[in-house]
Design a protein around this motif. Sequence first.
Motif, PDB file in Angstrom:
ATOM      1  N   ASP A 159     -26.281 -13.642   8.296  1.00  0.00           N
ATOM      2  CA  ASP A 159     -27.120 -12.673   7.594  1.00  0.00           C
ATOM      3  C   ASP A 159     -26.329 -11.384   7.364  1.00  0.00           C
ATOM      4  O   ASP A 159     -26.349 -10.471   8.202  1.00  0.00           O
ATOM      5  N   PHE A 160     -25.645 -11.311   6.219  1.00  0.00           N
ATOM      6  CA  PHE A 160     -24.850 -10.125   5.904  1.00  0.00           C
ATOM      7  C   PHE A 160     -25.720  -8.949   5.482  1.00  0.00           C
ATOM      8  O   PHE A 160     -25.218  -7.821   5.371  1.00  0.00           O
ATOM      9  N   SER A 161     -27.015  -9.189   5.245  1.00  0.00           N
ATOM     10  CA  SER A 161     -27.891  -8.086   4.856  1.00  0.00           C
ATOM     11  C   SER A 161     -28.058  -7.063   5.979  1.00  0.00           C
ATOM     12  O   SER A 161     -28.468  -5.921   5.743  1.00  0.00           O
ATOM     13  N   LYS A 162     -27.726  -7.435   7.205  1.00  0.00           N
ATOM     14  CA  LYS A 162     -27.786  -6.510   8.337  1.00  0.00           C
ATOM     15  C   LYS A 162     -26.686  -5.451   8.263  1.00  0.00           C
ATOM     16  O   LYS A 162     -26.733  -4.457   8.995  1.00  0.00           O
ATOM     17  N   GLY A 163     -25.694  -5.647   7.381  1.00  0.00           N
ATOM     18  CA  GLY A 163     -24.523  -4.790   7.420  1.00  0.00           C
ATOM     19  C   GLY A 163     -23.691  -5.129   8.642  1.00  0.00           C
ATOM     20  O   GLY A 163     -23.830  -6.204   9.219  1.00  0.00           O
ATOM     21  N   PHE A 164     -22.807  -4.220   9.058  1.00  0.00           N
ATOM     22  CA  PHE A 164     -22.035  -4.529  10.257  1.00  0.00           C
ATOM     23  C   PHE A 164     -22.890  -4.290  11.494  1.00  0.00           C
ATOM     24  O   PHE A 164     -23.613  -3.302  11.612  1.00  0.00           O
ATOM     25  N   VAL A 165     -22.845  -5.255  12.390  1.00  0.00           N
ATOM     26  CA  VAL A 165     -23.719  -5.241  13.576  1.00  0.00           C
ATOM     27  C   VAL A 165     -23.010  -4.678  14.797  1.00  0.00           C
ATOM     28  O   VAL A 165     -23.644  -4.431  15.820  1.00  0.00           O
ATOM     29  N   ASN A 166     -21.708  -4.479  14.702  1.00  0.00           N
ATOM     30  CA  ASN A 166     -20.952  -3.924  15.815  1.00  0.00           C
ATOM     31  C   ASN A 166     -19.660  -3.340  15.277  1.00  0.00           C
ATOM     32  O   ASN A 166     -19.199  -3.715  14.186  1.00  0.00           O
ATOM     33  N   ARG A 167     -19.095  -2.433  16.011  1.00  0.00           N
ATOM     34  CA  ARG A 167     -17.820  -1.847  15.600  1.00  0.00           C
ATOM     35  C   ARG A 167     -16.933  -1.641  16.815  1.00  0.00           C
ATOM     36  O   ARG A 167     -17.410  -1.391  17.923  1.00  0.00           O
ATOM     37  N   LEU A 168     -15.632  -1.762  16.573  1.00  0.00           N
ATOM     38  CA  LEU A 168     -14.642  -1.590  17.627  1.00  0.00           C
ATOM     39  C   LEU A 168     -13.651  -0.528  17.172  1.00  0.00           C
ATOM     40  O   LEU A 168     -12.966  -0.703  16.155  1.00  0.00           O
ATOM     41  N   ARG A 169     -13.542   0.549  17.895  1.00  0.00           N
ATOM     42  CA  ARG A 169     -12.633   1.625  17.509  1.00  0.00           C
ATOM     43  C   ARG A 169     -11.231   1.310  18.008  1.00  0.00           C
ATOM     44  O   ARG A 169     -10.999   1.138  19.221  1.00  0.00           O
ATOM     45  N   VAL A 170     -10.273   1.244  17.063  1.00  0.00           N
ATOM     46  CA  VAL A 170      -8.857   1.011  17.374  1.00  0.00           C
ATOM     47  C   VAL A 170      -8.045   1.999  16.533  1.00  0.00           C
ATOM     48  O   VAL A 170      -7.728   1.723  15.375  1.00  0.00           O
TER      49      VAL A 170
END
Length: 404
Positions: A159-170
């Motif tokens: 379900d790409f309609s959620k947008g990004f569901v998590n992010r990892l800062r690098v």
Amino acid sequence: MAVVEPSSSLEILVRGPEGFFIWNGPPFPSGEPGVKLDRVPCTSAKFSDDGSKLMVTKLDSVISIFDCKTLTEIRSFDVPNVLAAVISPCGTYLQTFQKCSSPQHKNVVLWKIENGESAYQLFQKNMTKVTWPSVHFSSDETGACRLATNEIQFFDPRDFSKGFVNRLRVPGVAALELSKAPGSYVAAFVPESKGMPASVQIYACGKDLQSQPVARRSFFRCSTVQLSWNSGSTGLLVVVQSDVDKTNQSYYGESKLNYLTTDGAHEGLVPLRKEGPIHDVQWSYSGKEFAVVYGFMPAMATVFDKKCNPLLELGTGPYNTIRWNPLGNFICLAGFGNLPGDMAFWDYREKKQLGTTRAELSVTSEWSPDGRYFMTATTAPRLQVDNGYAYVLLILFVCKMCFG
């Protein structure tokens, strides 16, 4: 010209200046391949990794998707000013990049092939080898992510309609590689900056995403890296390339092979027995072994287990290519490109060489999905006749010593 085999059936796609057609795969009882699909005009054609779909870009910016079982068109997409397109590993999504001059125009679109609708859109200023495709999938499409400024963004592939569901800062991340199957880890490359060494870091994906890497390797004199995951997502091979060889032994720079495991058991160089460049490296399809061609000519080839212990020496010769068949029982060791085209076939399970032959001027090669045939091709622009038409040479070898 291009020659490609799908991963799930014995068919060969041949593309020329006027389009593509599909042959029956080997064996050829009459000595000539049979045509399964007559010529279709196009500018490019590509199978999905699982061989279920075929993506065809036509001259009028229309992208067609074919079902590989029936060889019929199941969907078409009209994408004006399209510059690039890629199909997801299991043939679920089509991703397109359009020429655009305004950030208000979301020029990267992820299409759901089943219904032809847009699943996700974003703006991307330009396209490079590192930044395309924008959305990366694991080979089983259970994981998806994209590279953003100083971070990696994760999606729910269902379900790409959620947008990004998590992010990892690098901070400083410049490239990534999502593990194959399962898509449970991601490798991030951070280049050298302000006296700090370059690094490759492995992070766990999913809901319990941690900001600390499970494995890390740092190195100086690093211009680019090649990241290669095994199936099972337990090990990562990293070819580190520098543009300049400070030892002055090679005009093409210096390369090293590093190996990292997701359990942290190994973070270091692969113990190679000969100095010189890394020509090629490939995991077996089981993900339990990998083979490396390395060293100044004549190059050496070695098979290692997933603990970096040498298992089999394949000898030395004018080689720069290693190809492991899908069943894991045969290996082709070859010298293509600027080398004469010598090939040596090995039975890995029996640990013996089957025979040798030569395919001169070859630029591409691939095993058939059943692991019984090996194909080489000479394609444009490597070899062209005076009037500009491409000359294509196809050679199919059968391992008769094992199959009769």
